[in-house]
Design a protein around this motif. Structure first.
Motif, mmCIF file in Angstrom:
data_model
loop_
_atom_site.group_PDB
_atom_site.id
_atom_site.type_symbol
_atom_site.label_atom_id
_atom_site.label_comp_id
_atom_site.label_asym_id
_atom_site.label_seq_id
_atom_site.Cartn_x
_atom_site.Cartn_y
_atom_site.Cartn_z
ATOM 1 N N HIS A 185 -0.526 -1.258 -1.114
ATOM 2 C CA HIS A 185 0.855 -1.688 -1.284
ATOM 3 C C HIS A 185 1.763 -0.709 -0.551
ATOM 4 N N ALA A 186 2.309 -1.143 0.566
ATOM 5 C CA ALA A 186 3.104 -0.238 1.390
ATOM 6 C C ALA A 186 4.487 -0.801 1.654
ATOM 7 N N THR A 187 5.502 0.063 1.512
ATOM 8 C CA THR A 187 6.855 -0.273 1.942
ATOM 9 C C THR A 187 7.286 0.811 2.927
ATOM 10 N N ARG A 188 8.512 0.707 3.394
ATOM 11 C CA ARG A 188 9.055 1.699 4.320
ATOM 12 C C ARG A 188 9.004 3.111 3.716
ATOM 13 N N ILE A 189 9.164 3.186 2.374
ATOM 14 C CA ILE A 189 9.281 4.507 1.738
ATOM 15 C C ILE A 189 8.264 4.716 0.614
ATOM 16 N N SER A 190 7.203 3.940 0.612
ATOM 17 C CA SER A 190 6.181 4.185 -0.415
ATOM 18 C C SER A 190 4.829 3.691 0.079
ATOM 19 N N PHE A 191 3.775 4.310 -0.445
ATOM 20 C CA PHE A 191 2.428 3.840 -0.149
ATOM 21 C C PHE A 191 1.584 3.982 -1.397
ATOM 22 N N LYS A 192 1.045 2.870 -1.861
ATOM 23 C CA LYS A 192 0.116 2.909 -2.988
ATOM 24 C C LYS A 192 -1.258 2.511 -2.476
ATOM 25 N N ARG A 193 -2.208 3.433 -2.625
ATOM 26 C CA ARG A 193 -3.566 3.217 -2.140
ATOM 27 C C ARG A 193 -4.305 2.365 -3.163
ATOM 28 N N GLU A 194 -4.372 1.061 -2.915
ATOM 29 C CA GLU A 194 -4.959 0.156 -3.900
ATOM 30 C C GLU A 194 -6.152 -0.629 -3.364
ATOM 31 N N ASP A 195 -6.333 -0.646 -2.043
ATOM 32 C CA ASP A 195 -7.462 -1.403 -1.502
ATOM 33 C C ASP A 195 -8.771 -0.695 -1.880
ATOM 34 N N PRO A 196 -9.780 -1.456 -2.323
ATOM 35 C CA PRO A 196 -11.038 -0.819 -2.746
ATOM 36 C C PRO A 196 -11.803 -0.138 -1.612
ATOM 37 N N SER A 197 -11.425 -0.400 -0.347
ATOM 38 C CA SER A 197 -12.182 0.167 0.773
ATOM 39 C C SER A 197 -12.092 1.693 0.830
ATOM 40 N N HIS A 198 -11.000 2.266 0.316
ATOM 41 C CA HIS A 198 -10.857 3.732 0.354
ATOM 42 C C HIS A 198 -11.951 4.392 -0.498
ATOM 43 N N ALA A 199 -12.022 3.956 -1.765
ATOM 44 C CA ALA A 199 -13.029 4.529 -2.674
ATOM 45 C C ALA A 199 -14.436 4.179 -2.211
ATOM 46 N N ALA A 200 -14.584 2.972 -1.646
ATOM 47 C CA ALA A 200 -15.907 2.543 -1.192
ATOM 48 C C ALA A 200 -16.398 3.426 -0.052
ATOM 49 N N LYS A 201 -15.492 3.767 0.869
ATOM 50 C CA LYS A 201 -15.887 4.643 1.989
ATOM 51 C C LYS A 201 -16.274 6.023 1.469
ATOM 52 N N ALA A 202 -15.479 6.550 0.526
ATOM 53 C CA ALA A 202 -15.770 7.869 -0.047
ATOM 54 C C ALA A 202 -17.146 7.862 -0.719
ATOM 55 N N LEU A 203 -17.409 6.825 -1.476
ATOM 56 C CA LEU A 203 -18.688 6.731 -2.200
ATOM 57 C C LEU A 203 -19.859 6.585 -1.220
ATOM 58 N N ARG A 204 -19.642 5.760 -0.182
ATOM 59 C CA ARG A 204 -20.699 5.524 0.806
ATOM 60 C C ARG A 204 -21.060 6.830 1.523
ATOM 61 N N MET A 205 -20.036 7.589 1.942
ATOM 62 C CA MET A 205 -20.312 8.830 2.672
ATOM 63 C C MET A 205 -20.954 9.863 1.744
ATOM 64 N N TRP A 206 -20.524 9.874 0.481
ATOM 65 C CA TRP A 206 -21.081 10.809 -0.500
ATOM 66 C C TRP A 206 -22.574 10.536 -0.697
#
Ligand SMILES: [Zn+2]
Length: 167
Positions: free
Chosen positions: A72-93
């Motif tokens: 969820h991104a606006t001009r002045i905010s970013f909320k990391r909500e897509d599951p791909s972030h955690a999935a990439k971290a878990l995959r590399m771990w």
């Protein structure tokens, strides 16, 4: 802080939290984050996680995740909500026998000289509260400036821009 070296080259910083610790940021990761800077007047904030090795007392950032459709991104905010972030971290771990770890967060700001907002400080405090590890926080400004800080459950400190060492 503005790095003297061209973007794409490795940067070594002095960790303000871990005595004697260094922070190695691989140039490829810095370059990839820099390509997400909010250079246009309408570009939304971007962000992701920082991934790499904890070689106590050092941190070595070798990868990151990048914005995806579920964030969820606006001009002045970013909320990391897509599951791909955690999935990439878990995959590399998993793929590195638990050696590549979640090291922190990066995001962009629509300002030339970025500083953490009160929302950033609250979000980072929530991350710091649930770990005993030192976490890294990076904000990329619109031009070439960065804000970089480190923190643990005791507090957070900005990396001293004067303490940039050559690798
Ligand atoms: Zn922010």
């Amino acid at each position: 802080m503005v790095f003297a070296k061209p973007i794409g080259q490795d940067v070594v910083l002095v960790n303000p939290v871990n005595t004697g610790g260094l922070i190695l940021l691989e140039g490829e990761v810095l370059g990839a984050i820099a390509r997400h800077r909010q250079r246009s007047k309408i570009a939304p904030e971007q962000g992701g996680v920082l991934l790499g090795y904890r070689r106590d007392p050092h941190l070595h950032v070798v990868s990151a995740s990048f914005p995806a459709r579920g964030d969820h991104a606006t001009r002045i905010s970013f909320k990391r909500e897509d599951p791909s972030h955690a999935a990439k971290a878990l995959r590399m771990w998993k793929n590195t026998d638990r050696k590549i770890d979640y090291l922190g967060e990066w995001h962009t700001h629509p300002e030339m000289h970025p500083n953490p907002s009160s929302i950033d400080k609250h979000a980072w405090a929530a991350i710091r509260a649930v770990t005993h590890e030192v976490m890294l926080f990076v904000i990329a400004g619109t031009d070439e400036d960065w804000w970089i800080g480190c923190g643990d459950h005791n507090g957070i400190a900005q990396v001293d821009p004067k303490l940039v060492t050559a690798p």
